[in-house]
Design a protein around this motif. Structure first.
Motif, mmCIF file in Angstrom:
data_model
loop_
_atom_site.group_PDB
_atom_site.id
_atom_site.type_symbol
_atom_site.label_atom_id
_atom_site.label_comp_id
_atom_site.label_asym_id
_atom_site.label_seq_id
_atom_site.Cartn_x
_atom_site.Cartn_y
_atom_site.Cartn_z
ATOM 1 N N ARG B 356 -5.541 0.718 -13.779
ATOM 2 C CA ARG B 356 -5.210 1.180 -12.436
ATOM 3 C C ARG B 356 -3.741 0.892 -12.178
ATOM 4 N NH1 ARG B 356 -10.709 -1.067 -10.651
ATOM 5 N NH2 ARG B 356 -11.954 0.809 -10.550
ATOM 6 N N ASN B 357 -3.104 1.744 -11.415
ATOM 7 C CA ASN B 357 -1.715 1.515 -11.049
ATOM 8 C C ASN B 357 -1.654 0.718 -9.764
ATOM 9 O OD1 ASN B 357 -0.644 2.970 -13.208
ATOM 10 N ND2 ASN B 357 -0.967 4.893 -12.115
ATOM 11 N N ASN B 358 -0.503 0.095 -9.532
ATOM 12 C CA ASN B 358 -0.387 -0.685 -8.308
ATOM 13 C C ASN B 358 -0.264 0.203 -7.078
ATOM 14 O OD1 ASN B 358 2.073 0.251 -8.978
ATOM 15 N ND2 ASN B 358 3.171 -1.667 -8.684
ATOM 16 N N THR B 359 -0.265 1.516 -7.279
ATOM 17 C CA THR B 359 -0.274 2.422 -6.132
ATOM 18 C C THR B 359 -1.673 2.974 -5.873
ATOM 19 O OG1 THR B 359 0.350 4.189 -7.643
ATOM 20 C CG2 THR B 359 2.131 3.126 -6.437
ATOM 21 N N ASP B 360 -2.653 2.548 -6.647
ATOM 22 C CA ASP B 360 -4.008 3.043 -6.455
ATOM 23 C C ASP B 360 -4.582 2.547 -5.124
ATOM 24 O OD1 ASP B 360 -3.828 4.335 -8.782
ATOM 25 O OD2 ASP B 360 -5.366 3.214 -9.858
ATOM 26 N N ALA B 361 -5.644 3.216 -4.706
ATOM 27 C CA ALA B 361 -6.240 2.892 -3.402
ATOM 28 C C ALA B 361 -6.727 1.446 -3.359
ATOM 29 C CB ALA B 361 -7.384 3.854 -3.115
ATOM 30 N N PHE B 362 -7.160 0.924 -4.474
ATOM 31 C CA PHE B 362 -7.623 -0.461 -4.521
ATOM 32 C C PHE B 362 -7.508 -0.969 -5.934
ATOM 33 C CE2 PHE B 362 -11.322 1.959 -5.728
ATOM 34 C CZ PHE B 362 -11.902 1.199 -6.733
ATOM 35 N N MET B 363 -7.545 -2.259 -6.097
ATOM 36 C CA MET B 363 -7.541 -2.865 -7.422
ATOM 37 C C MET B 363 -8.475 -4.075 -7.394
ATOM 38 S SD MET B 363 -3.628 -2.742 -8.770
ATOM 39 C CE MET B 363 -3.051 -3.822 -7.504
ATOM 40 N N VAL B 364 -8.877 -4.500 -8.560
ATOM 41 C CA VAL B 364 -9.661 -5.721 -8.662
ATOM 42 C C VAL B 364 -8.726 -6.839 -9.115
ATOM 43 C CG1 VAL B 364 -11.609 -6.863 -9.763
ATOM 44 C CG2 VAL B 364 -11.729 -4.428 -9.226
ATOM 45 N N GLY B 365 -8.476 -7.769 -8.228
ATOM 46 C CA GLY B 365 -7.584 -8.888 -8.531
ATOM 47 C C GLY B 365 -8.248 -10.182 -8.123
ATOM 48 N N ASP B 366 -7.748 -10.814 -7.059
ATOM 49 C CA ASP B 366 -8.345 -12.079 -6.639
ATOM 50 C C ASP B 366 -9.689 -11.885 -5.947
ATOM 51 O OD1 ASP B 366 -7.651 -11.076 -4.187
ATOM 52 O OD2 ASP B 366 -6.449 -12.789 -3.565
ATOM 53 N N ASN B 367 -10.114 -10.634 -5.820
ATOM 54 C CA ASN B 367 -11.434 -10.374 -5.226
ATOM 55 C C ASN B 367 -12.502 -10.145 -6.289
ATOM 56 O OD1 ASN B 367 -10.365 -7.974 -6.109
ATOM 57 N ND2 ASN B 367 -11.250 -6.737 -4.476
ATOM 58 N N ARG B 368 -12.219 -10.525 -7.536
ATOM 59 C CA ARG B 368 -13.176 -10.223 -8.596
ATOM 60 C C ARG B 368 -14.466 -11.046 -8.457
ATOM 61 N NH1 ARG B 368 -11.337 -13.345 -14.035
ATOM 62 N NH2 ARG B 368 -9.877 -14.820 -13.130
ATOM 63 N N THR B 415 -10.188 -8.915 -14.071
ATOM 64 C CA THR B 415 -9.280 -8.260 -13.129
ATOM 65 C C THR B 415 -8.731 -7.008 -13.796
ATOM 66 O OG1 THR B 415 -7.273 -9.403 -13.869
ATOM 67 C CG2 THR B 415 -8.617 -10.507 -12.205
ATOM 68 N N ASP B 416 -8.257 -6.110 -12.975
ATOM 69 C CA ASP B 416 -7.723 -4.868 -13.515
ATOM 70 C C ASP B 416 -6.492 -5.111 -14.368
ATOM 71 O OD1 ASP B 416 -9.214 -2.597 -12.859
ATOM 72 O OD2 ASP B 416 -8.598 -2.731 -10.766
ATOM 73 N N SER B 417 -6.376 -4.349 -15.439
ATOM 74 C CA SER B 417 -5.085 -4.251 -16.103
ATOM 75 C C SER B 417 -4.197 -3.410 -15.196
ATOM 76 C CB SER B 417 -5.232 -3.553 -17.454
ATOM 77 O OG SER B 417 -6.073 -4.297 -18.279
ATOM 78 N N LEU B 418 -2.955 -3.781 -15.137
ATOM 79 C CA LEU B 418 -2.073 -3.124 -14.176
ATOM 80 C C LEU B 418 -0.957 -2.396 -14.895
ATOM 81 C CD1 LEU B 418 -1.727 -5.978 -11.558
ATOM 82 C CD2 LEU B 418 -3.348 -4.105 -11.593
#
Lengths: 399, 552
Positions: B356-368, B415-418
């Motif tokens: 996912r790109n950092n401009t995507d609607a959402f990402m999985v990070g500290d909310n995993r 977490t997502d690869s960014l």
């Protein structure tokens, strides 16, 4: 229970707080809980893993079955997968399960021995990787379909380079991450064998596929007009050709650099070698306006790289120098074929029947798990279908 | 090699400003009805430092000094009463440890004099107006903001390091018939906020219900409706609904399911959130609770208040379902709090090949996805000085008070690869992390106060893949009297200062800080020694810092 009434504004609007709050909060809350809201129903765009395969219908990928086109897991179901595009899709597929969907979709669109065999082979590879029982069962059905429906269909082949003059022997090359060594024994491509397999490795902090031809003697490159090679890339739109230390005028940013981008699809396909492109790079591209062709004499290395860090491995072979830049005859062309070879595949498969490949894959698969318990069980199964496979001649015949 | 970066000791500008202020403070700006602006005082700080870098190729030393001054003013004019502070910098010393510091702007041609902060209020019968510029602001977590839409803005010193003038805006506080209404608007109402307006309206007999919404100038909003209900016998239900991220409706996103990547579109349902907390006050300080939190893919909000020092892995991001429970078990001067926290994602992290790109609607990070369990023990025989108040280090009056907390975080998801531009980083895989922390406050009969803080555990970057650091930190503050304080801080394998070091996994084998502070009648004096080993070719560094602050 006493009903509480409250006032919320200067306009003396009165309302029942309990009832309103209940409707505002509890009703939507229940709605959300009931909805579940995990993502579902999206459109499949790619296959990320070999794990999880299941047959969408009992005949998926076999003969004229169309059910793969309705499989919601098939990323290619709504794309045009035809004789032109199927190689691009297959090359871009990053796993066997994705390759299966490409070839099964191609088979549903246009039934042929090639499509059926590739469907079976991708299922076979998928089984080899995952031990998936459904993949095994469908692979057997697809192999049998090759024999039942496309018995006379044959593979294509590539005319090998006949040149024997090798003025510069590829003695030192570097595939990043594989220090100072290279493997030219890759023989898994059906069209050309013993090619150089350039894998994507961790280079300069990113996954990167790069191949360097090193220690080219000075006063070599200036003798030729072109660098030519065959390349087969996984889903690569651009590649970088670099001659370190060359002084290239880059019109985009006026920067001087030693590498240039080329679009892979701009080069012609290699007949009989699906996915391969015949690339010709004019060496004059690496001569800046202030230089002459003779300035190429100083350079001793050529790199073939993926563009950016797209993590795409590639195959390359038949690397030659062509074009007489001296005007005195092609330097090093001892046999007069107008090629000076750096590396060439010396083992080009001859065209063969798909049925023979099926026999080999069932009875004595080279690098895959046997779909049956052993060769004898596979031979028995073939016999039950009405065929025999001769391991000495690698040929399959109808009983 | 010794380098003297600046020849000047005190910039003429600082001296002239300070002198003018001192001379004229009574005569010209005397506070009173006819003198709307008054000079209230200020400070001048002089600092010097000397540092040393030792690498395999040799030793480098550097000396530097800085001067900075603050001038405080009150004013009462035009119906506004308030205060402001002017800052002046003569020079800013270049530290190897405090790479970012307030006043550093002078080293990059910034203004020598600037407005440091400003606040003003207008009080009326129907409403109050408060203007704020670079002053502390508080969250509304205890004022009905169940989703934490108005974030805390008290880290002004942290913002100072980057010369960020947060927080900025205007606040409307309703009175009388508008009681319960607050509106805050501004370019950055808390650190990191986009220009927006935040509205809160409390209602109900005890103002126990609330509407809280934020509306960004560039689009995007968060709207919540929250209610609190006393059910019976100490049983309380708090529930809130949220709509957040509607500007992302229509955006496409990828998700993986059963080894297949699907593309879908953000819909209104993905902007919805729900929080509910059921708590039971059984008396005697025994409070138990269970909480549920659902947030659609883009339904970002805030985090709950971290009561009783919890280190549970809360996240502001949406894309989650959370269940949490805990109970406060008091026993004399002891308080035991076990908690459990379980979170699942609605859409998991995408595999490496489908970033996912950092401009995507959402990402999985500290909310995993995570299962966290925590237990804490607190001993505090003097509850009047609450052990978990932010200033308890200074206020705690018990002979001995302490806590021990242990949290285990079993991250069950990656977490997502960014991908940012051409740079790509792999995400973190599922992993188990733990953290032990303790704070001990001792007040000896002699009047000596000692505060110990210990921390140990596994610490990681939030989203990138390097292995976890097994870190330890120890901090000891000894305050023998009101005039003096000593501090020792030692850490092994801990990240360096500033968030980016954690994100880039830049940690140091050893970090040491020794400090002494002395209050004087005219101000204060301090000296500090810092040392950091890198274990790499960049070398070990150490630095001696001293400062004197004159207050007037």
């Amino acid at each position: 229970m006493v009903e509480r009434i409250m006032k919320i504004s200067s306009k003396n609007i009165m309302f029942n707080k309990g009832a309103i709050m209940q409707k505002l909060l509890v009703v939507p809350a229940l709605g959300m809980l009931l909805a579940g809201c995990n993502p579902s129903g999206g459109t499949s765009t790619a296959v990320s893993s070999n794990e999880g395969f299941s047959a969408y219908c009992p005949s998926v990928g076999v003969a004229d079955s169309q059910c793969v086109l309705n499989d919601p897991e098939n990323p290619y179901a709504n794309l045009t997968v035809d004789a032109t595009t199927k190689y691009t899709f297959a090359n871009a597929a990053t796993n066997d399960r994705g390759a299966f969907y490409v070839w099964a979709t191609a088979q549903a669109s246009e039934q042929s021995g090639e499509n059926q065999y590739q469907t079976a082979a991708s299922l076979h590879a998928l089984y080899d990787d995952t031990d998936n029982a459904a993949a095994k069962e469908q692979a057997i059905l697809a192999y049998k379909s090759v024999l039942d429906n496309y018995y006379t269909d044959a593979t294509e082949g590539v005319t090998p380079i006949a040149a024997t003059d090798v003025s510069y022997t590829l003695t030192k090359a570097n595939i990043c991450g594989d220090a100072w060594s290279f493997d030219t024994a890759y023989d898994q491509d059906l069209s050309i064998s013993n090619v150089i397999y350039v894998t994507s490795n961790w280079c300069w902090g990113v996954p990167y596929a790069t191949f360097s031809i090193m220690d080219i003697p000075t006063s070599t490159l200036n003798n030729y007009d072109n660098l030519e090679f065959k390349v087969k890339w996984e889903d690569s739109t651009q590649m970088i050709i670099k001659i370190p230390n060359a002084d290239v005028y880059a019109p985009i940013d006026n920067a001087q650099q030693s590498e240039l981008f080329y679009t892979v699809a701009d080069f012609p396909e290699v007949s009989g070698a699906p996915g391969w492109r015949q690339v010709t790079i004019p060496l004059s591209d690496f001569v800046s306006a202030s230089q002459t062709h003779d300035d190429l004499a100083a350079f001793t290395e050529i790199q073939i790289n993926e563009a950016w860090s797209t993590d795409r491995s590639f195959l390359v072979t038949d690397i030659v120098l062509t074009g007489d830049a001296t005007g005195n005859g092609l330097v090093g062309d001892t046999n007069g074929d107008n090629l000076v070879t750096i590396y060439k595949s010396d083992n080009v498969p001859t065209p063969s029947n798909y049925r023979d490949l099926v026999g080999e894959n069932l009875v004595e698969p080279a690098s895959l798990d046997n779909l049956y318990d052993d060769a004898a069980a596979a031979t028995t199964a073939l016999s039950g279908w009405g065929f025999s496979y001769d391991t000495a001649t690698n040929s399959l015949t109808s009983d | 090699m010794t380098v003297y970066a600046k020849s000047k000791l005190i910039a003429p500008l600082v001296i002239s400003l300070a002198g003018t202020a001192l001379i004229t403070s009574e005569a010209t700006f005397a506070r009173g009805a006819d003198t709307p602006v008054s000079f209230e005082g200020g400070s001048i700080t002089l600092d010097v430092l000397s540092n040393e870098t030792v690498t395999s190729s040799g030793k480098t030393t550097n000396n530097d000094e800085g001067q900075i001054a603050f001038f405080d003013f009150d004013f009462n004019m035009g119906g506004l009463v308030g205060d402001f502070t002017i800052n002046a910098v003569g020079a800013s010393s270049t530290s190897l440890f405090d790479e970012e510091k307030y006043g550093k702007r002078i080293n990059s041609d910034g203004d020598a004099v600037e407005l440091y902060n400003f606040q003003a209020s207008s009080f009326g019968d129907d409403y109050d107006l408060n203007l704020f510029y670079h002053t502390e602001r508080y969250h509304w977590g205890t004022e009905g903001d169940f989703f934490g839409i108005m974030k805390e803005g008290t880290d002004v010193p942290g913002a100072d390091l980057w010369n960020e003038k947060v927080n900025q805006g205007i606040e409307f506080v309703g009175k009388g018939e508008l009681e319960g209404l607050k509106v805050v608007a501004g370019p950055q109402v808390y650190w990191g906020a986009e220009p927006q307006t935040v509205i809160k309206y409390l209602f109900g007999e005890d103002q126990q219900h609330s509407f809280v919404g934020s509306y960004k100038q560039a689009g995007g909003s968060q709207t919540s409706l929250n209610g609190a209900f006393d059910l019976s016998d100490g049983l309380k239900l708090e529930v809130g609904g949220l709509i957040s991220g509607q500007d992302k409706v229509g955006n496409t996103y990828d998700y993986e399911k059963n080894g297949i990547i699907y593309e879908d579109t953000i819909s209104t349902a993905d902007t919805l959130g729900l929080r509910a907390k059921l708590s039971k006050d059984s008396g005697g300080g025994q409070i138990s609770y269970v909480a549920f939190d659902y947030a659609g893919l883009v339904a970002d909000s805030g985090i709950p208040d971290r009561w009783f020092g919890t280190n549970l892995p809360f996240s502001e991001s949406g894309n989650k379902t959370v269940v949490e429970a805990g109970i406060n078990i008091p026993n004399g001067s002891y308080l035991i709090i076990p908690r459990v926290f379980y979170r699942e994602n609605l859409a998991d992290a995408n595999p490496v090949a489908f970033i996912r790109n950092n401009t995507d609607a959402f990402m999985v990070g500290d909310n995993r996805a995570v299962l966290a369990t925590e237990i804490s023990l607190t001993y505090d025989p003097t509850p009047a000085t609450h052990f978990y108040e932010w200033d308890n280090d200074a206020k705690e009056d018990a002979t001995l008070a302490y806590n021990i907390g242990l949290v285990r975080k079993e991250y069950r998801g990656a977490t997502d690869s960014l991908k940012t531009g051409d740079y790509r980083s792999n995400g973190r895989a599922a992993e188990d992390l733990w953290q032990l922390n303790s704070r001990i406050v001792m007040n000896a009969a002699s009047g000596v106060k000692t505060v110990l803080k210990l921390e140990a555990g596994l610490k990681t970057p939030n989203t990138t893949a390097p292995a976890a650091n097994n870190y330890r930190t120890l901090e000891v503050s000894v305050i023998p009297n009101e005039q003096s304080s000593y501090k020792v801080k030692y850490a092994t394998d801990d990240f360096g200062p500033y968030d980016w070091r954690q994100e880039w996994n830049e940690f140091f084998p050893e970090q040491l800080e020794l400090g002494y502070e002395r209050k004087l009648d005219s101000g204060d004096f301090g000296v500090k020694f810092l040392r950091r080993t890198t274990g790499e070719a960049t070398g070990d560094i150490s630095e001696l810092q001293a400062h004197y602050t004159y207050k007037f």
